[in-house]
Structures are given as C-alpha cells and as structure tokens.
Scaffold this active site. Sequence first.
Site, PDB file in Angstrom:
ATOM      1  N   GLN A   1      23.039  -0.498  -3.567  1.00 29.68           N
ATOM      2  CA  GLN A   1      22.392   0.173  -2.387  1.00 29.68           C
ATOM      3  C   GLN A   1      22.240  -0.590  -0.955  1.00 29.68           C
ATOM      4  OE1 GLN A   1      18.515   1.478  -4.050  1.00 29.68           O
ATOM      5  NE2 GLN A   1      17.636   1.132  -2.094  1.00 29.68           N
TER       6      GLN A   1
ATOM      7  N   HIS B   1       3.627   1.780  -1.742  1.00 30.13           N
ATOM      8  CA  HIS B   1       4.101   2.039  -3.083  1.00 30.13           C
ATOM      9  C   HIS B   1       2.651   2.625  -4.009  1.00 30.13           C
ATOM     10  CE1 HIS B   1       7.120  -1.466  -2.062  1.00 30.13           C
ATOM     11  NE2 HIS B   1       7.735  -0.412  -2.361  1.00 30.13           N
TER      12      HIS B   1
ATOM     13  N   GLU C   1       0.798  -1.371  -0.107  1.00 29.76           N
ATOM     14  CA  GLU C   1      -0.188   0.138  -0.044  1.00 29.76           C
ATOM     15  C   GLU C   1       0.989   1.167   0.015  1.00 29.76           C
ATOM     16  OE1 GLU C   1      -3.188   0.943  -0.518  1.00 29.76           O
ATOM     17  OE2 GLU C   1      -3.725  -1.051  -0.905  1.00 29.76           O
TER      18      GLU C   1
ATOM     19  N   SER D   1       8.463  -3.497   2.442  1.00 22.65           N
ATOM     20  CA  SER D   1       8.798  -5.088   1.851  1.00 22.65           C
ATOM     21  C   SER D   1       9.505  -5.980   2.759  1.00 22.65           C
ATOM     22  CB  SER D   1       9.364  -4.816   0.456  1.00 22.65           C
ATOM     23  OG  SER D   1       8.797  -3.715  -0.087  1.00 22.65           O
ATOM     24  N   ARG D   2      10.174  -5.177   3.732  1.00 25.07           N
ATOM     25  CA  ARG D   2      10.836  -6.364   4.581  1.00 25.07           C
ATOM     26  C   ARG D   2      10.068  -6.751   5.718  1.00 25.07           C
ATOM     27  NH1 ARG D   2      15.384  -2.427   3.327  1.00 25.07           N
ATOM     28  NH2 ARG D   2      16.983  -3.688   2.425  1.00 25.07           N
TER      29      ARG D   2
HETATM   30  P1  AMP Z   1      11.322   0.673  -1.836  1.00 26.75           P
HETATM   31  O1  AMP Z   1      10.555  -0.441  -2.767  1.00 26.75           O
HETATM   32  O2  AMP Z   1      11.423   0.268  -0.577  1.00 26.75           O
HETATM   33  O3  AMP Z   1      12.745   1.075  -2.433  1.00 26.75           O
HETATM   34  O4  AMP Z   1      10.375   1.869  -1.817  1.00 26.75           O
HETATM   35  C1  AMP Z   1       9.774   2.605  -2.827  1.00 26.75           C
HETATM   36  C2  AMP Z   1       9.402   4.043  -2.563  1.00 26.75           C
HETATM   37  O5  AMP Z   1       8.152   3.693  -1.677  1.00 26.75           O
HETATM   38  C3  AMP Z   1      10.475   4.955  -1.741  1.00 26.75           C
HETATM   39  O6  AMP Z   1       9.915   6.314  -2.189  1.00 26.75           O
HETATM   40  C4  AMP Z   1       9.710   4.820  -0.339  1.00 26.75           C
HETATM   41  O7  AMP Z   1       9.807   5.733   0.388  1.00 26.75           O
HETATM   42  C5  AMP Z   1       8.069   4.499  -0.741  1.00 26.75           C
HETATM   43  N1  AMP Z   1       7.511   3.602   0.480  1.00 26.75           N
HETATM   44  C6  AMP Z   1       7.941   2.536   1.224  1.00 26.75           C
HETATM   45  N2  AMP Z   1       7.150   1.943   2.088  1.00 26.75           N
HETATM   46  C7  AMP Z   1       6.370   3.013   2.213  1.00 26.75           C
HETATM   47  C8  AMP Z   1       5.341   3.382   3.175  1.00 26.75           C
HETATM   48  N3  AMP Z   1       5.017   2.616   4.270  1.00 26.75           N
HETATM   49  N4  AMP Z   1       4.697   4.669   3.176  1.00 26.75           N
HETATM   50  C9  AMP Z   1       4.942   5.651   2.235  1.00 26.75           C
HETATM   51  N5  AMP Z   1       5.672   4.887   1.216  1.00 26.75           N
HETATM   52  C10 AMP Z   1       6.618   4.249   1.249  1.00 26.75           C
END
Ligand code: AMP
Length: 286
Positions: free
Chosen positions: A58, A34, A32, A183-184
Amino acid sequence: MQVARTVQECRALRAAMPGVVGLTPTMGALHEGHRSLMRRAREECDSVIATIFVNPTQFAPGEDYTAYPRREQEDLAICEAEGVDLVFMPPVEEMYPEGATTTVSVGELSTILEGASRPGHFDGVATIVTKLFAITRPDRGYFGQKDAQQLMVIRRLARDLQLGVEVIGCPIIREEGGLALSSRNVYLTDEERTQALAISRGLRKAEAGWLGGLRDASALRGMVHEEIAAQPLARIDYVSLADAESLAECDGRVTRDALLSVAARFGKARLIDNTVLRIPAGLGQG
Ligand code: AMP
C-alpha cells in the site's frame, strides 16, 4: 494475550475463539486512535483480534515504507492493556509468499483523491484487508473514519466479495489542539506540528460555515485551502468536497451529505484529515 506470527498459528488460535470476533487491522506505532478501535471491539465483541503489519503493497514507490515507525514491544503492551485476545503480527514473507500474484481492486473508487495521489495504494489496502479477513474470519472489522476513503473501499470490498464481515467506522481521535492522531505525526518537527494545526482549524471553520448555512462547494473548499495555504511549511496535495457516497467532487450548491477531506505535506509527513458535512435531518437530500 496470544501472539501469532504465522498464518497457520493465527488460523489455529482463531478457530478456538468463542463468540463474535472483532478485528482491528493496524500498521502499528499504536496511538489513541488505534486504541479507540480496540476498545470499541472489546465492548462489542466476545473476542478481539488486532493485527500489526506494515503492508508494503500500500506504499507507492518513493513513499515512507522503510522509514515507517515500528515499535513492536510498545505495541504489544498497548494491545495487552486494551484487552486484545490475539495479536497477529506476521513478517512480510508470511503475507506475501513468493509467487503470489492475486490482487483485489474495488475499481474507480480507488483511483480518485488518495488513490490519485498514491497510485496503487488502495489495491494494496484492499488486498491485505481481504487476506486479513480470510485469515482471521472476523464477524466485525473496526476501521477509523480518519481514513475515510479507505473505510469506503473496505465497505465496498466486504459487500462486493460477500465476505460476511460487518465493517464498522469509528470517529477520528484528535490531540487537544485538533491534530488528528497518526503514526506519521512522529515525522513532524515542533514548527511543522504547530503549522499542521491549520488542517483541523480549516475543517472546523468550514464546518462552522456549513452549520451557518453556507452550501457553496468552492467557498467551503476555499476556507480550508486558505487556512492551510497561509502556513509557509504546508504543501497541499488536495482539498476536496465530494459526495459522501460516490466521492464525486461537488460543484455549485451542495444538496447532499458531503465529505470534506484534505491531504497536505508538512516536511516529511503527509497528513490527511476530513469531516462529513451532513444535511440536517428533516431537510431531505433534495
Ligand atoms: P494505520 O495503522 O494508520 O493503518 O491505521 C489503522 C486503523 O486505525 C485504521 O482503521 C485507521 O483509520 C485507524 N486510525 C488511525 N488514526 C486514527 C485516528 N486518529 N482516529 C481514529 N482512527 C484512527
């Protein structure tokens, strides 16, 4: 919805996109959080590109790059449901061709907090985001406040390199109990998940203190620390209260907007979360 797997395909499809283009970069295993970025981009832009790429540069040595969840088909279905026009989903060789040696670093901002715990992390982030901006040429990039320091790094690189991309920060999406979506979170056992709620609980307690007039930096940090440290499965990486603009750690009485942020491990999962403590409007930043 179109799917590009090579840089060349992506550039060609991007060139045909109409109007204002919004980009939501992700590492997949979409949730949610994303989706909220995609929705916002869909509302505000004529065309929406999502990228799904687990970026090896990263991840620091010994981190979860190999174990990181990958769910290609489910992710594509989610992008489709959110009205994304183009998904760019390249293999690693496509983004890091042999012999590529250029990296992007924003300097000191990448060496503190998350950068101190995860050496090289933000150079990897800055490099991949710069490349994704160059390939997809968005007008706007949508990023989550969940990764507050990452958002600052990306704002900085867009400004310093004059990339012409407007960087938009979006609110943290949480589960009902308060746990920030990540995702973790799939790494958490039931017990770890229950104990991990202490992170958002601690942040909420400090927020309540702040709203009640508490301004002492170590007391505010202490409220979060205490809440998390009471969980037997928690291993705290840091609890920080830092100036919201410079990320310089606060000391004594807090007189400017501040970022209260946490990183803590529960089993295999390293979780981060934060909240911004704002000086109420009208009181000035003294
Ligand atoms: P990631 O896939 O973890 O690299 O995250 C991709 C994007 O989704 C990044 O801009 C994150 O900050 C955002 N994101 C991840 N988790 C959340 C969350 N719980 N609420 C809002 N944005 C998120």
